[in-house]
Design a protein around this motif. Structure first.
Motif, PDB file in Angstrom:
ATOM      1  N   TRP A 130      45.504  46.332  38.894  1.00  0.00           N
ATOM      2  CA  TRP A 130      46.067  45.977  40.206  1.00  0.00           C
ATOM      3  C   TRP A 130      45.659  47.026  41.245  1.00  0.00           C
ATOM      4  CZ3 TRP A 130      50.839  48.307  42.375  1.00  0.00           C
ATOM      5  CH2 TRP A 130      51.216  47.703  43.580  1.00  0.00           C
ATOM      6  N   HIS A 131      45.671  48.298  40.842  1.00  0.00           N
ATOM      7  CA  HIS A 131      45.234  49.344  41.780  1.00  0.00           C
ATOM      8  C   HIS A 131      43.777  49.126  42.192  1.00  0.00           C
ATOM      9  CE1 HIS A 131      48.527  52.083  39.877  1.00  0.00           C
ATOM     10  NE2 HIS A 131      49.016  51.264  40.801  1.00  0.00           N
ATOM     11  N   ALA A 132      42.950  48.745  41.222  1.00  0.00           N
ATOM     12  CA  ALA A 132      41.549  48.439  41.575  1.00  0.00           C
ATOM     13  C   ALA A 132      41.525  47.270  42.563  1.00  0.00           C
ATOM     14  CB  ALA A 132      40.755  48.107  40.313  1.00  0.00           C
ATOM     15  N   ILE A 172      40.831  36.014  42.458  1.00  0.00           N
ATOM     16  CA  ILE A 172      40.120  36.963  41.576  1.00  0.00           C
ATOM     17  C   ILE A 172      41.136  37.612  40.639  1.00  0.00           C
ATOM     18  CG2 ILE A 172      38.690  39.037  41.448  1.00  0.00           C
ATOM     19  CD1 ILE A 172      37.672  38.477  44.245  1.00  0.00           C
ATOM     20  N   ALA A 173      40.921  37.439  39.347  1.00  0.00           N
ATOM     21  CA  ALA A 173      41.773  38.105  38.343  1.00  0.00           C
ATOM     22  C   ALA A 173      41.008  39.324  37.834  1.00  0.00           C
ATOM     23  CB  ALA A 173      42.061  37.159  37.190  1.00  0.00           C
ATOM     24  N   ASP A 181      50.602  38.179  31.944  1.00  0.00           N
ATOM     25  CA  ASP A 181      50.965  37.847  33.328  1.00  0.00           C
ATOM     26  C   ASP A 181      49.723  37.487  34.147  1.00  0.00           C
ATOM     27  OD1 ASP A 181      53.793  38.100  33.283  1.00  0.00           O
ATOM     28  OD2 ASP A 181      53.583  40.272  33.186  1.00  0.00           O
ATOM     29  N   THR A 182      48.649  38.189  33.914  1.00  0.00           N
ATOM     30  CA  THR A 182      47.417  37.903  34.664  1.00  0.00           C
ATOM     31  C   THR A 182      46.908  36.514  34.287  1.00  0.00           C
ATOM     32  OG1 THR A 182      46.943  40.256  34.633  1.00  0.00           O
ATOM     33  CG2 THR A 182      45.101  38.807  35.204  1.00  0.00           C
ATOM     34  N   LEU A 183      46.981  36.204  33.000  1.00  0.00           N
ATOM     35  CA  LEU A 183      46.523  34.877  32.552  1.00  0.00           C
ATOM     36  C   LEU A 183      47.389  33.776  33.167  1.00  0.00           C
ATOM     37  CD1 LEU A 183      45.800  35.706  28.832  1.00  0.00           C
ATOM     38  CD2 LEU A 183      44.147  34.766  30.448  1.00  0.00           C
ATOM     39  N   ALA A 184      48.698  34.014  33.211  1.00  0.00           N
ATOM     40  CA  ALA A 184      49.589  32.987  33.772  1.00  0.00           C
ATOM     41  C   ALA A 184      49.318  32.809  35.265  1.00  0.00           C
ATOM     42  CB  ALA A 184      51.041  33.379  33.536  1.00  0.00           C
ATOM     43  N   ILE A 206      42.576  35.849  46.987  1.00  0.00           N
ATOM     44  CA  ILE A 206      43.794  36.408  46.386  1.00  0.00           C
ATOM     45  C   ILE A 206      43.348  37.190  45.157  1.00  0.00           C
ATOM     46  CG2 ILE A 206      46.002  35.882  45.278  1.00  0.00           C
ATOM     47  CD1 ILE A 206      45.902  33.136  46.725  1.00  0.00           C
ATOM     48  N   ILE A 207      43.747  38.436  45.093  1.00  0.00           N
ATOM     49  CA  ILE A 207      43.423  39.234  43.898  1.00  0.00           C
ATOM     50  C   ILE A 207      44.724  39.450  43.142  1.00  0.00           C
ATOM     51  CG2 ILE A 207      42.503  41.410  43.018  1.00  0.00           C
ATOM     52  CD1 ILE A 207      40.885  41.718  45.571  1.00  0.00           C
ATOM     53  N   SER A 208      44.684  39.219  41.838  1.00  0.00           N
ATOM     54  CA  SER A 208      45.903  39.413  41.063  1.00  0.00           C
ATOM     55  C   SER A 208      45.586  40.152  39.760  1.00  0.00           C
ATOM     56  CB  SER A 208      46.542  38.054  40.772  1.00  0.00           C
ATOM     57  OG  SER A 208      47.842  38.246  40.306  1.00  0.00           O
ATOM     58  N   ALA A 209      46.471  41.054  39.391  1.00  0.00           N
ATOM     59  CA  ALA A 209      46.259  41.879  38.189  1.00  0.00           C
ATOM     60  C   ALA A 209      47.525  42.672  37.910  1.00  0.00           C
ATOM     61  CB  ALA A 209      45.082  42.834  38.430  1.00  0.00           C
TER      62      ALA A 209
END
Ligand code: F6R
Length: 616
Positions: A312-314, A352-353, A362-365, A304-307
């Motif tokens: 986020w585009h990356a 993956i953050a 938001d990414t940290l949460a 799961i990728i989150s950003a």
């Protein structure tokens, strides 16, 4: 999401504080202020709506003497941008001044309590409440400033980094942090505070990075004293480290804007990103995070990728990479959605953050949520020692160098580069890539910086082209496959710095709706390098052409077919398809930059934005 600075030493504090604020303006610039204790013990606070330069002008005829002071540049969260909501805030008696970056979540409850004790408030901010609470603690319990700050912080929940000074005391600054960045500089007979090292680097390279929950007394001529909110008796020995940044790293170096400097820095930042990881002689990638934890990825049910935003585009490009090269299923999530939607997370998921700043709330949460549910947490992040970096089980720094321009550029290409290196080295371990494919792509990666330099040769052409399109009120960006997220990134760059509405779309999806927007006025940027979907995107170009849209195509050098159909085109060198976003995004960054400049926009400080979004 603001910038804080502090100074205590032998020099006049004001010019040092102003310089620090200027370096932190990327964190917010809707209002600014400064507080100084002069030699008579007066505590003077000056504030203005607007930028740091406005504050400097405002102070021109004021008493700005004093060798101790704190200052702030704001990005509004509670209360509109205005002089009265700007920091520093005074306490009721005007004996205390406080600066704050973050959010005091329970400020309304505390405010109610203080009002019941006769306190009145000048602003709508959460920060003023903390300042008044400190004064209440001092008066009610007869405490020193240090003890009062400690007791007040015991009462608050939320995020903060703060600096506090008091009237008649030119020898003390109290500071503390919780989930907001803070660095303390230790010079010769002087101390500095900053939201990050760029604010203080000119004065000292010796720094302390306080931890969450530490309350710190900085006193002239004495050792720094640190205690913990959790246990007042626990005394911490300050650990002094050396900053690795140089001043040159954070200045404009002759460019008109940081954004332009950072666009042109991309070959260098990619080299730094690949340094020690891409073995150019052997055509190998050695990435510690994957060497060490390859088995965790191998056993992963999914990634799961989150950003957020550009990161986020990356991440969306990461999906194409991991699925194509490693055959691992990938989901990509906007962090603000992920964190609140009760997602299904398995202990054998790899999360993956991605974050440039490493401080995006938001990414940290989202990371915390995934961590709580047992996923393995991997970080891709630029700022060393940031909150994202600290939360991970493993990760890779992008080493892009400081990114000051609010619009992200080199952060994006280095994030994609890290994702490429991760996917390639993992694919090799998992044997999901043929040796010849691996070596061919790695060889191409070795040439990527030189190919970006070739695109820079087109900068004047792009600048001229940009002038034609300043009239536009809307843009459409189209791309397919690896270049669909690039289209989204191009659109984001344009809207954030030029304020022209733009949408990034998968090219084939256009006919399901956005095609209705196309007329002879509408510029459509088509990211169409020559890969396996070339004929498909050529058809999409023809569809646009038939509706008289004005096409700007990003094509591979030597392209013939798409060029025939388009009014304007920018050529980029050929490379491997999975590396193409690193090249195709460059003309889009330049196009949006030059359009914004032609429209007279403040490129490095676009309205309403801030560099690190430390609030949700
Ligand atoms: C756009 C931009 C933002 C950031 C986003 C995430 O140019 O800069 O969209 O990408 O706020 O920030 P980081 O990467 O610091 O988590």
């Amino acid at each position: 999401m603001c910038g804080i600075v502090g100074y205590m030493g032998k020099q006049q504090a004001f010019p040092i504080l102003i310089k620090g604020l200027q370096r932190l303006e990327y964190r917010g610039y809707d209002s600014a202020g400064v507080a100084l204790v002069n030699e008579n013990g007066d505590l003077n606070v000056y504030k203005t709506k607007g930028k740091v330069s406005d504050l400097e002008n405002f102070c021109a005829d004021k008493d700005i003497t004093g060798t101790v002071g704190i200052a702030h540049t704001r990005w509004a969260t509670h209360g509109e941008p205005s002089k009265r909501n700007a920091h520093p805030h005074y306490s009721q008696s005007k004996n205390i001044a406080l600066i704050h970056n973050g959010i005091i979540e329970n400020y309304l409850t505390i405010k109610k309590f203080l009002i019941s004790k006769g306190y009145t408030f000048q602003s709508e901010t959460d920060t003023e409440v903390l300042c008044q609470l400190i004064e209440y603690m001092m008066q009610e319990h007869n405490l020193t400033l240090y003890d009062a700050v400690y007791q007040a912080l015991k009462q608050v929940t939320g995020a903060y980094s703060i600096g506090v000074i008091e009237r008649n005391n030119p020898n003390t600054i109290i500071t503390s942090k919780m989930s907001s960045p803070l660095v303390i500089g230790v010079g010769r007979e002087e101390f500095l505070l900053g939201s990050d090292a760029s604010a203080i680097i000119e004065f000292t390279k010796n720094v302390i990075y306080p931890k969450d929950g530490q309350v710190i007394r900085i006193e002239r001529g004495k050792e720094i004293e640190i205690c913990c909110l959790e246990d007042r008796e626990q005394k911490i020995k300050p650990e002094i480290q050396q900053i690795q940044l140089s001043l040159e790293d954070i200045e404009k170096g002759g460019f008109d804007h940081f954004m332009l400097k950072e666009i042109f820095e991309q070959p260098k930042s990619l080299s730094l990103c690949m340094n020690g990881r891409l073995q150019r002689e052997k055509k190998e990638i050695i990435l510690n995070g994957i060497q060490e934890y390859g088995d965790v990825f191998a056993k992963a049910r999914r990634i799961i990728i989150s950003a957020c935003g550009t990161s986020w585009h990356a991440g969306l490009i990461g999906k194409y990479l991991f699925e194509a090269l490693c055959r691992i299923p990938v989901e990509v999530e906007v962090a603000s959605e992920f964190r609140y939607r009760n997602p299904v997370i398995y202990p054998d998921d790899v999360f993956i953050a991605i974050s440039q700043s490493g401080e995006t709330a938001d990414t940290l949460a989202a990371m915390e949520l995934a961590k709580k549910q047992g996923a393995f947490i991997y970080g891709i992040c630029n700022v060393v020692g940031s909150s994202v970096a600290r939360l991970t089980d493993s990760g890779t720094y992008t080493h892009a160098g400081p990114e000051i321009g609010v619009a992200s550029t080199k952060a994006f290409t280095t994030q994609v580069c890290v994702l490429v290196m991760m996917a390639l080295s993992l694919a090799k371990q998992l044997k999901t890539i043929k040796d010849e494919d691996y070596h061919r792509i790695v060889t191409e990666l070795c040439n990527i910086e030189a190919k970006i330099e070739k695109i820079f040769e087109k900068k004047d052409e792009i600048k001229e082209m940009s002038k034609i399109f300043t009239y536009a009120r809307n843009f459409l960006y189209l791309g397919r496959g690896y270049n669909y997220p690039v289209a989204m990134e191009g659109a984001l760059k344009l809207k954030e710095i030029s304020y022209i509405h733009a949408e990034g779309y998968p090219a084939a999806e256009m006919k399901h709706g956005p095609i209705a927007l196309i007329d002879e006025e509408m510029p459509i940027v088509v990211v169409a390098p020559h890969y396996h979907l070339y004929n498909k995107i050529l058809s999409n170009v023809q569809e646009v052409k038939a509706r008289k849209g004005r096409i700007i195509a990003i094509v591979t050098e030597g392209d013939t077919e798409i060029k025939k159909q388009t009014d304007y085109y920018i050529e980029i060198p050929k490379t491997e398809e999975c590396l193409s976003p690193i090249l195709s995004v460059i003309p889009l960054q330049l196009l949006s930059y030059y359009i914004a400049v032609a429209k007279g926009r403040d490129v490095d400080k676009p309205r309403n934005l801030a560099k690190s979004v430390t609030v949700e």
